[in-house]
Design an enzyme around this catalytic site. Sequence first.
Site, PDB file in Angstrom:
ATOM      1  N   CYS A 272      51.519  22.584   9.771  1.00 20.40           N
ATOM      2  CA  CYS A 272      51.700  22.092  11.065  1.00 20.40           C
ATOM      3  C   CYS A 272      51.553  20.647  11.147  1.00 20.40           C
ATOM      4  CB  CYS A 272      50.734  22.999  12.109  1.00 20.40           C
ATOM      5  SG  CYS A 272      51.076  22.653  13.574  1.00 20.40           S
TER       6      CYS A 272
ATOM      7  N   GLU B  44      45.548  28.549   7.009  1.00 15.59           N
ATOM      8  CA  GLU B  44      44.143  28.215   6.805  1.00 15.59           C
ATOM      9  C   GLU B  44      43.046  28.864   7.859  1.00 15.59           C
ATOM     10  OE1 GLU B  44      46.411  26.329   7.900  1.00 15.59           O
ATOM     11  OE2 GLU B  44      45.736  24.703   9.170  1.00 15.59           O
TER      12      GLU B  44
ATOM     13  N   HIS C  89      49.355  28.006  10.441  1.00 19.42           N
ATOM     14  CA  HIS C  89      48.338  27.587   9.905  1.00 19.42           C
ATOM     15  C   HIS C  89      47.726  28.861   9.022  1.00 19.42           C
ATOM     16  CE1 HIS C  89      47.424  24.048  12.590  1.00 19.42           C
ATOM     17  NE2 HIS C  89      48.012  24.847  13.497  1.00 19.42           N
TER      18      HIS C  89
ATOM     19  N   SER D 231      49.342  14.652  14.140  1.00 21.44           N
ATOM     20  CA  SER D 231      49.783  14.067  13.227  1.00 21.44           C
ATOM     21  C   SER D 231      49.887  12.576  13.282  1.00 21.44           C
ATOM     22  CB  SER D 231      51.359  14.514  12.678  1.00 21.44           C
ATOM     23  OG  SER D 231      52.048  14.488  14.000  1.00 21.44           O
TER      24      SER D 231
ATOM     25  N   ARG E 103      50.876  24.504  19.041  1.00 20.64           N
ATOM     26  CA  ARG E 103      51.812  23.255  19.391  1.00 20.64           C
ATOM     27  C   ARG E 103      52.714  22.828  18.058  1.00 20.64           C
ATOM     28  NH1 ARG E 103      49.604  18.547  21.668  1.00 20.64           N
ATOM     29  NH2 ARG E 103      51.367  18.546  23.102  1.00 20.64           N
TER      30      ARG E 103
HETATM   31  N1  GLN Z   1      51.345  18.871  17.727  1.00 21.17           N
HETATM   32  C1  GLN Z   1      50.681  18.441  16.472  1.00 21.17           C
HETATM   33  C2  GLN Z   1      51.342  17.268  15.945  1.00 21.17           C
HETATM   34  O1  GLN Z   1      52.276  17.014  16.388  1.00 21.17           O
HETATM   35  C3  GLN Z   1      50.793  19.311  15.404  1.00 21.17           C
HETATM   36  C4  GLN Z   1      49.665  20.830  16.003  1.00 21.17           C
HETATM   37  C5  GLN Z   1      49.015  21.314  14.821  1.00 21.17           C
HETATM   38  O2  GLN Z   1      48.834  20.943  13.690  1.00 21.17           O
HETATM   39  N2  GLN Z   1      48.391  22.446  15.333  1.00 21.17           N
HETATM   40  O3  GLN Z   1      50.725  16.857  15.038  1.00 21.17           O
END
Ligand code: GLN
Length: 194
Positions: free
Chosen positions: A78, A170, A168, A48, A133
Amino acid sequence: MTIGVLAVQGDVREHLRTLARLGVKGRPVRRPDHLAGLDGIILPGGESTAMWRLMTATGLADAVRRAILAGLPAFGTCAGMILLARQITNWPETFLGVLDVAVERNATGRQVDSFEALVTANGLGELPAVFIRAPAVREIGPGVRALGRLGDEPVLVKQGPLLAASFHPELTGDTRVHELFIQMCRKGEPWQHA
Ligand code: GLN
């Protein structure tokens, strides 16, 4: 119908492929003018903070926020959920800030702590879900519905025309969450009441 996929970083191709499988035209969104005429936009998984940096540099950050506030349906997976969230409990900034949830970034720890689980979702049944994550949803506002949970924790949420998953869809080949979003993007869909 055309659905955009924010294409600055992350798993853009996987979302475009899922849309294609469902017979929906997908359009990579790299610049503000790519938003014209879209029926919805997907914010992919990835990182992000990197996405936000690139979105700010290209003017996409403001353009996407304005489009969403004007009613464009959006689906974040996510990192995309983090972009949409009103608050990030362990990060000093907020990104788009349009979805009334507070999320904690990287709540599942490091890449190696990634896992798969079955998520029970309202109306969709059991979904295979991949968490990498992933953010944890720590709070949801009164206008937000938790459509799917893992244990007690919301992992799929909806607020009017906004949909967000901490996993996810996708990446699994299961298209049910995308199908739900496509339905939300159909013109005249009374999402305001959903
Ligand atoms: N940890 C990522 C973030 O903070 C998000 C992880 C993901 O999209 N698989 O953006």
